[in-house]
Write an enzyme that holds these catalytic residues in place. Structure first.
Site, PDB file in Angstrom:
ATOM      1  CE  LYS A  13      -3.035  -0.977   5.259  1.00  9.05           C
ATOM      2  NZ  LYS A  13      -4.205   0.397   5.810  1.00  9.05           N
ATOM      3  CE1 TYR A  53      -2.436  -2.014  10.639  1.00  5.95           C
ATOM      4  CE2 TYR A  53      -4.187  -3.375  10.310  1.00  5.95           C
ATOM      5  CZ  TYR A  53      -3.373  -2.044  10.055  1.00  5.95           C
ATOM      6  OH  TYR A  53      -3.487  -2.267   8.292  1.00  5.95           O
ATOM      7  CB  THR A  95      -0.404   6.843   6.520  1.00  8.03           C
ATOM      8  OG1 THR A  95       1.157   5.964   6.867  1.00  8.03           O
ATOM      9  CG2 THR A  95      -1.601   6.279   7.174  1.00  8.03           C
ATOM     10  CG  ASN A 120      -4.119   3.076   3.831  1.00 10.74           C
ATOM     11  OD1 ASN A 120      -3.899   1.969   3.609  1.00 10.74           O
ATOM     12  ND2 ASN A 120      -3.425   3.890   4.164  1.00 10.74           N
ATOM     13  CG  HIS A 123       0.118  -3.798   6.656  1.00 14.74           C
ATOM     14  ND1 HIS A 123       0.607  -3.020   7.988  1.00 14.74           N
ATOM     15  CD2 HIS A 123       1.357  -4.362   7.069  1.00 14.74           C
ATOM     16  CE1 HIS A 123       1.430  -3.209   8.474  1.00 14.74           C
ATOM     17  NE2 HIS A 123       2.200  -4.266   8.228  1.00 14.74           N
ATOM     18  CD  GLU A 134       4.089  -5.774  10.573  1.00 10.25           C
ATOM     19  OE1 GLU A 134       3.967  -6.077   9.269  1.00 10.25           O
ATOM     20  OE2 GLU A 134       3.555  -4.613  10.977  1.00 10.25           O
TER      21      GLU A 134
HETATM   22  P1  IDP Z   1       0.581   3.211   8.038  1.00  9.58           P
HETATM   23  O1  IDP Z   1      -0.251   1.813   7.352  1.00  9.58           O
HETATM   24  O2  IDP Z   1       1.222   3.488   6.648  1.00  9.58           O
HETATM   25  O3  IDP Z   1       1.756   2.233   7.997  1.00  9.58           O
HETATM   26  P2  IDP Z   1      -0.225   3.213  10.319  1.00  9.58           P
HETATM   27  O4  IDP Z   1       0.452   4.785  10.992  1.00  9.58           O
HETATM   28  O5  IDP Z   1       1.000   2.283  10.840  1.00  9.58           O
HETATM   29  O6  IDP Z   1       0.072   3.359   8.468  1.00  9.58           O
HETATM   30  O7  IDP Z   1      -1.612   3.153  10.798  1.00  9.58           O
HETATM   31  C1  IDP Z   1      -2.060   2.033  10.335  1.00  9.58           C
HETATM   32  C2  IDP Z   1      -3.163   2.183   9.600  1.00  9.58           C
HETATM   33  O8  IDP Z   1      -3.965   3.428  10.372  1.00  9.58           O
HETATM   34  C3  IDP Z   1      -2.911   3.199   7.478  1.00  9.58           C
HETATM   35  O9  IDP Z   1      -2.638   2.093   6.844  1.00  9.58           O
HETATM   36  C4  IDP Z   1      -4.825   3.409   7.930  1.00  9.58           C
HETATM   37  O10 IDP Z   1      -5.107   2.956   7.230  1.00  9.58           O
HETATM   38  C5  IDP Z   1      -5.048   4.029   9.416  1.00  9.58           C
HETATM   39  N1  IDP Z   1      -4.316   5.299  10.278  1.00  9.58           N
HETATM   40  C6  IDP Z   1      -3.349   5.745  10.463  1.00  9.58           C
HETATM   41  N2  IDP Z   1      -3.416   7.193  10.768  1.00  9.58           N
HETATM   42  C7  IDP Z   1      -4.421   7.412  10.591  1.00  9.58           C
HETATM   43  C8  IDP Z   1      -5.527   8.752  10.697  1.00  9.58           C
HETATM   44  O11 IDP Z   1      -4.880   9.384  11.424  1.00  9.58           O
HETATM   45  N3  IDP Z   1      -6.942   8.811  10.226  1.00  9.58           N
HETATM   46  C9  IDP Z   1      -7.291   7.552   9.822  1.00  9.58           C
HETATM   47  N4  IDP Z   1      -6.747   6.202   9.541  1.00  9.58           N
HETATM   48  C10 IDP Z   1      -5.448   6.503   9.712  1.00  9.58           C
HETATM   49 MG    MG Z   2       2.026   0.539   9.903  1.00  5.65          MG
END
Ligand code: IDP
Ligand code: MG
Length: 140
Positions: A13, A53, A95, A120, A123, A134
């Protein structure tokens, strides 16, 4: 028992690219034994991110997430190996970077910056279906 060779989409990212962690992230993927098949640096537009997304549309972090992902270049990687989809998610960590386990990419390099979206670093596709969708999107 044997398992099929899978492919997954890994994205470094914008925070990971800006912090010069692309090499470290790829190093961990390769050190684990997975194979890099393709790699490209992309400046994603809203259209590709909306598709990528789509499952998160309407959630409170959706707009901040799409904005953050457009804030700089990302590095997209096609990575292959048996059970690589699950395996990369374990390398990445959970996450929320605050509680992601040390030893994982998010646990070692991520933290909460007090923003509306968690930055974070990476992805990784979460299923065979997501990885196919994807990879078609980022390596059209
Ligand atoms: P993942 O990347 O671990 O699969 P996802 O639930 O698919 O997590 O969420 C996509 C991205 O959205 C996450 O990597 C993170 O950057 C952001 N995100 C997910 N949940 C939250 C949240 O509760 N608060 C803030 N950002 C979030
Ligand atoms: Mg995800």
């Amino acid at each position: 028992m044997t398992t099929a060779i899978e492919e997954t989409l890994v994205l470094v990212k914008p925070d990971g690219v800006a912090r010069n962690l692309t090499g470290e992230i790829l190093r961990r993927i390769e050190a684990k034994g997975y194979s890099l098949i393709d790699i490209r640096m992309v400046q994603p537009d809203r259209e590709i991110l909306a598709k990528h997304y789509a499952e998160h549309e309407g959630k409170p972090f959706y707009e901040p997430l799409v904005e953050f992902m457009q804030s700089g270049p990302v590095v997209a990687m096609r990575v292959a190996g048996n059970r690589v989809i699950e395996g990369f998610r374990v390398l990445a960590g959970t996450t929320d970077p605050t509680t992601a386990a040390p030893g994982t990419i998010r646990g070692d390099f991520g933290r909460d910056w007090g923003l509306k979206v968690q930055q974070n670093l990476v992805h990784g596709s979460d299923s065979v279906e997501s990885s196919a969708r994807e990879l078609a999107l980022w390596f059209a």
